[in-house]
Design an enzyme around this catalytic site. Structure first.
Site, mmCIF file in Angstrom:
data_model
loop_
_atom_site.group_PDB
_atom_site.id
_atom_site.type_symbol
_atom_site.label_atom_id
_atom_site.label_comp_id
_atom_site.label_asym_id
_atom_site.label_seq_id
_atom_site.Cartn_x
_atom_site.Cartn_y
_atom_site.Cartn_z
ATOM 1 N N THR A 1 -54.370 -12.559 51.411
ATOM 2 C CA THR A 1 -53.176 -13.011 51.580
ATOM 3 C C THR A 1 -52.065 -12.632 51.845
ATOM 4 O OG1 THR A 1 -54.188 -13.637 49.393
ATOM 5 C CG2 THR A 1 -51.618 -13.677 49.558
ATOM 6 N N VAL B 1 -60.294 -22.806 44.696
ATOM 7 C CA VAL B 1 -58.984 -22.563 44.549
ATOM 8 C C VAL B 1 -58.617 -21.613 44.270
ATOM 9 C CG1 VAL B 1 -56.840 -23.445 44.246
ATOM 10 C CG2 VAL B 1 -58.867 -25.065 45.224
HETATM 11 N N1 ASP Z 1 -55.350 -14.071 45.746
HETATM 12 C C1 ASP Z 1 -56.077 -14.655 46.461
HETATM 13 C C2 ASP Z 1 -57.212 -15.125 46.011
HETATM 14 O O1 ASP Z 1 -57.376 -14.889 44.615
HETATM 15 C C3 ASP Z 1 -57.083 -13.706 47.490
HETATM 16 C C4 ASP Z 1 -56.002 -12.663 47.551
HETATM 17 O O2 ASP Z 1 -54.942 -12.181 47.285
HETATM 18 O O3 ASP Z 1 -56.883 -10.969 49.049
HETATM 19 O O4 ASP Z 1 -57.365 -16.448 46.985
#
Ligand code: ASP
Length: 341
Positions: free
Chosen positions: A201, A230
């Site tokens: 992310t 999601v």
């Molecule tokens: N927050 C993101 C999700 O759960 C993943 C991440 O930040 O690595 O889709």
């Protein structure tokens, strides 16, 4: 991770780090200079550079946060966008959200074959009466808005990771990473053998010259997730929240646990009640640690936040998280304190 490492070694970031020299890696430093931009993880240095081209010319925060994360979405070598790891059916699905200084917000989830989900999220915000579009509907809307449909093809790195992952069979996740009870998948970010955290992310917050705040968050979600999963990133209040009178926050990490506590909104509410950005992030991380109990050891969650005065802060569940900061005097990667040592 190989993708990410390769990306970090790429010329642009290499030269930024070189330039930063001793300035890189300060510890939870705060600043109060506007305009400014912060974004999650070390790839944020590159994203901030793009955002800065907008902010430094007195452009608005909304344009900056869109342009900034687009840079990372474009990279076929990284952990966000169409070059990222697919879901367990071998298809890359993307989530993104954006929010401006007037409570306008837009998001897309479970979106396939579109290179810039963040720009589609912005179109949802600006051109529809809705906040969120998902799946086929989101893709249809994107195409109608002129976004090209990219080929359904994994990058070479993602193809390799996917094949490796398939070999592990039964959809079992590696090591420290968290699986759901059915053993359905690997939820990012997870700890690698070398102790680093893998992640998928980029979240970005900016304050422009006029003091207005905006935020963006874009992701491929957890690698090898269940089809249709999601995460927090496109959920306004979870992965991202902006209240121009108070501050803004964005999250990275185990999305399910960020959603559970309405993470970004909770951080902003803490700031509303007088906590500094760092303290506010810490309070919400503590809440997640408490809820998760023993299982908190297996997941990573981190928040970055900025308040109305331009003070920034962050806190993570585990060590290893950092965020990138850029303003007119500083450009650096900031190490973040964590709940666990
Ligand atoms: N927050 C993101 C999700 O759960 C993943 C991440 O930040 O690595 O889709």
């Amino acid at each position: 991770m190989a993708n990410r490492r390769k990306f970090l070694q790429s010329g642009v970031l290499g030269s930024v780090l070189l330039l930063l020299n001793k300035k890189a890696f300060s510890f939870n430093k705060r600043t109060a200079t506007k305009p400014l931009v912060i974004s999650t993880w070390d790839t944020g240095l590159i994203a901030n550079k793009a955002a800065w081209t907008v902010l430094s010319k007195n452009g608005n925060a909304l344009d900056a946060v869109e342009k900034g994360v687009m840079e990372i979405e474009s990279s076929q070598n990284c952990c966000v966008g169409l070059g990222a790891n697919p879901d367990r059916d071998g298809i890359v699905t993307l989530d993104a959200s954006i929010m401006d200084h007037q409570y306008n917000c837009g998001s897309v989830a479970f979106l396939e074959r579109i290179k810039h989900p963040i720009s589609v999220a912005r179109k949802v915000m600006e051109k529809t009466p809705h906040v969120m579009l998902v799946g086929e509907g989101a893709q249809k809307f994107a195409v109608a808005e002129g976004f090209p449909l990219e080929p359904q093809k994994l990058s070479d790195e993602a193809q390799k990771s996917y094949q490796d992952w398939l070999k592990r069979s039964n959809y079992h996740a590696p090591k420290i990473n968290v699986e759901n009870q059915n053993g359905h998948g690997s939820f990012a970010p997870h700890k690698l053998d070398n102790g680093e955290w893998n992640h998928d992310t980029i979240g970005m917050l900016a304050m422009d010259y006029h003091g207005n705040l905006s935020g963006s968050c874009t992701t491929s979600g957890a690698g090898f997730k269940m089809r249709g999963r999601v995460g927090d990133s496109p959920i306004i209040g979870a992965g991202l929240y902006v209240d121009n009178e108070v501050g803004a926050c964005t999250a990275t990490g185990q999305g399910e646990d960020v959603i559970r506590v309405a993470g970004s909104h909770s951080v902003v509410e803490m700031m509303r009640h007088g906590f500094s950005p760092s303290q506010a992030c810490e309070k919400v991380i503590e809440r997640i640690a408490k809820i998760k109990g023993e299982k908190a050891k297996d997941i990573q969650v981190a928040f970055i936040a900025i308040d109305k005065n331009g003070e920034v802060g962050s806190f993570a569940l585990h060590p290893g998280f950092n965020y990138a900061l850029r303003n007119s005097v500083e450009e650096e990667l900031v190490k973040v304190n964590s709940y666990f040592a």
